[in-house]
Design an enzyme around this catalytic site. Sequence first.
Site, short mmCIF file in Angstrom:
data_model
loop_
_atom_site.label_atom_id
_atom_site.label_comp_id
_atom_site.label_asym_id
_atom_site.label_seq_id
_atom_site.Cartn_x
_atom_site.Cartn_y
_atom_site.Cartn_z
N LYS A 74 49.16 71.59 63.83
CA LYS A 74 49.16 71.62 62.57
C LYS A 74 47.81 70.90 62.11
O LYS A 74 47.05 70.19 62.89
CB LYS A 74 50.18 70.34 62.11
CG LYS A 74 50.43 70.10 60.62
CD LYS A 74 51.60 69.16 60.52
CE LYS A 74 52.13 68.91 59.02
NZ LYS A 74 53.18 68.26 58.79
N SER A 149 56.54 69.64 55.66
CA SER A 149 55.20 70.07 55.52
C SER A 149 54.66 70.96 56.39
O SER A 149 53.71 71.74 56.51
CB SER A 149 54.23 68.98 55.26
OG SER A 149 54.28 68.08 56.28
N SER A 173 59.12 66.72 58.08
CA SER A 173 58.23 67.74 58.13
C SER A 173 58.21 68.72 59.38
O SER A 173 57.64 69.89 59.30
CB SER A 173 56.93 67.41 57.70
OG SER A 173 56.69 66.96 56.30
N1 GLN Z 1 58.62 66.18 52.34
C1 GLN Z 1 58.42 64.82 52.60
C2 GLN Z 1 57.38 64.34 51.94
O1 GLN Z 1 56.83 65.08 50.91
C3 GLN Z 1 58.08 64.53 54.28
C4 GLN Z 1 57.08 64.99 54.32
C5 GLN Z 1 56.45 64.83 55.81
O2 GLN Z 1 57.44 64.45 56.74
N2 GLN Z 1 55.06 64.94 56.03
O3 GLN Z 1 56.78 63.15 51.84
#
Ligand code: GLN
Length: 456
Positions: A74, A149, A173
């Site tokens: 990532k 994400s 994510s």
């Molecule tokens: N969707 C969650 C957020 O927007 C989790 C994001 C993540 O785990 N990086 O914060």
Amino acid sequence: MNILEKRELIKNQELTVENNVENFINNINKSNKSINAFLEINTDYALEKSKEISDKIKNKEKTGSLAGLVFGIKANINVEDFTISAASKTLENYIGSYDATVIKKIKQEDGIIIGMTNLDEFAAGSSTESSYYGVTENPSAPGRIPGGSSGGSAAAIAGEMCDIAIGSDTGGSIRNPASHCGVIGFKPSYGGVSRQGLLDLSMSLDQIGPLANDSYGIAIALNNLIANDPYDCTSLKWNTPNFLDAKDTVDLKGKKIATIKQFHEVSDEKVNKVVDNSISKIENLGAETVELDFNYIDLTLPTYYLINYVEFFSATRKYDGRKYGHKIEDVCGEEVLRRIGLGSYISQQEFSEKYYKKALQARSLIRNEINKLLNDVDLIVGPTVPKLPHKIGDKLDPMEMYAYDILTVIANLTGIPAGSIKAGESNGIPVGLQIQSKHQDDYKILETMFVLENNN
Ligand code: GLN
């Protein structure tokens, strides 16, 4: 062929490392243009590395436990000489000058890094749509978002572009895109994997973890990633089991597994149908199941987002345009700007009592409640994400986007480990089963994944 079998073929020279890498390069060349899982690949580097490892194998030199396996990373984790943009214009020209601890481990064990995967800008999102470099398409549900994400990492696995992908999970994510793309994603216990070298979204919630097409890949990755790191002050000293041993668990006899009434209530019927089916399978494999109540479901999203805004605001102060790239507020997208704005507001002393302190209290309540439930059972199972992934192009408002996270943020708020494995499909769209356990009981989750996989 599972990843363990592949690793053996490579060691026995029945599959060359070069071939393994070339196959993935071919797949990337074929589909990355439309899928957009990778933001950057370095084929020269990967091929050069593959030759090096191949020579070691041929010369019967000692090789690492990841020898010849191909990794996608990532793009918010530092890898030397790759662009660590976090999918933001802010860092579009930022080249990693060092390897994060997890990357050092992968390289030491002869894993091969092929490139950097797409994500929501600064990992703040659940769909990968907020990437400055465009959305990733879900290879398992064409036309739909891959989740987020770590959408690029999940799509790279679903699209057969690497063996193992590394993601970060602050509120789901890793698990959310794993669920939407029909692959396995694992968020280890907080403190298990070093966060050193990860661009933080929310440091008290962030955790790095693997995604793969089978439990062997997850186990092999965890064996290498979980280790104490003096460079991360939250890193655990943990005498870990060999996660690969979990493959020998044959059934779920003697395991007590909870479903949670409220997890069911907040999820769509289509999702519940698939997940319930998977839970029946768990019962047939010998587990005893009980339905329990979790009384703070309404608190989870506000608690998570308040903490996330405050910690993210503080983490972004270094992007002032002097040291790293552009000033973040000048170039970032809507969601990142919203979090910085609200985070700055909530962080002011006069409001801290009203919001941030309340969020910390709520976090304790949630943690105590979850720990209480986990005192009586080995595992909690249920849907990973309460709804199916939307179509690319559909416009969701922020609250609708946040609603995707209601079942995943709990593990981050409490620090417990959680994984997602494919439960089945609804009209061809993958649905994930989330499995959670007590802090440092990651092994039990993996055992259950292996049993489900072996009895598919
Ligand atoms: N969707 C969650 C957020 O927007 C989790 C994001 C993540 O785990 N990086 O914060």
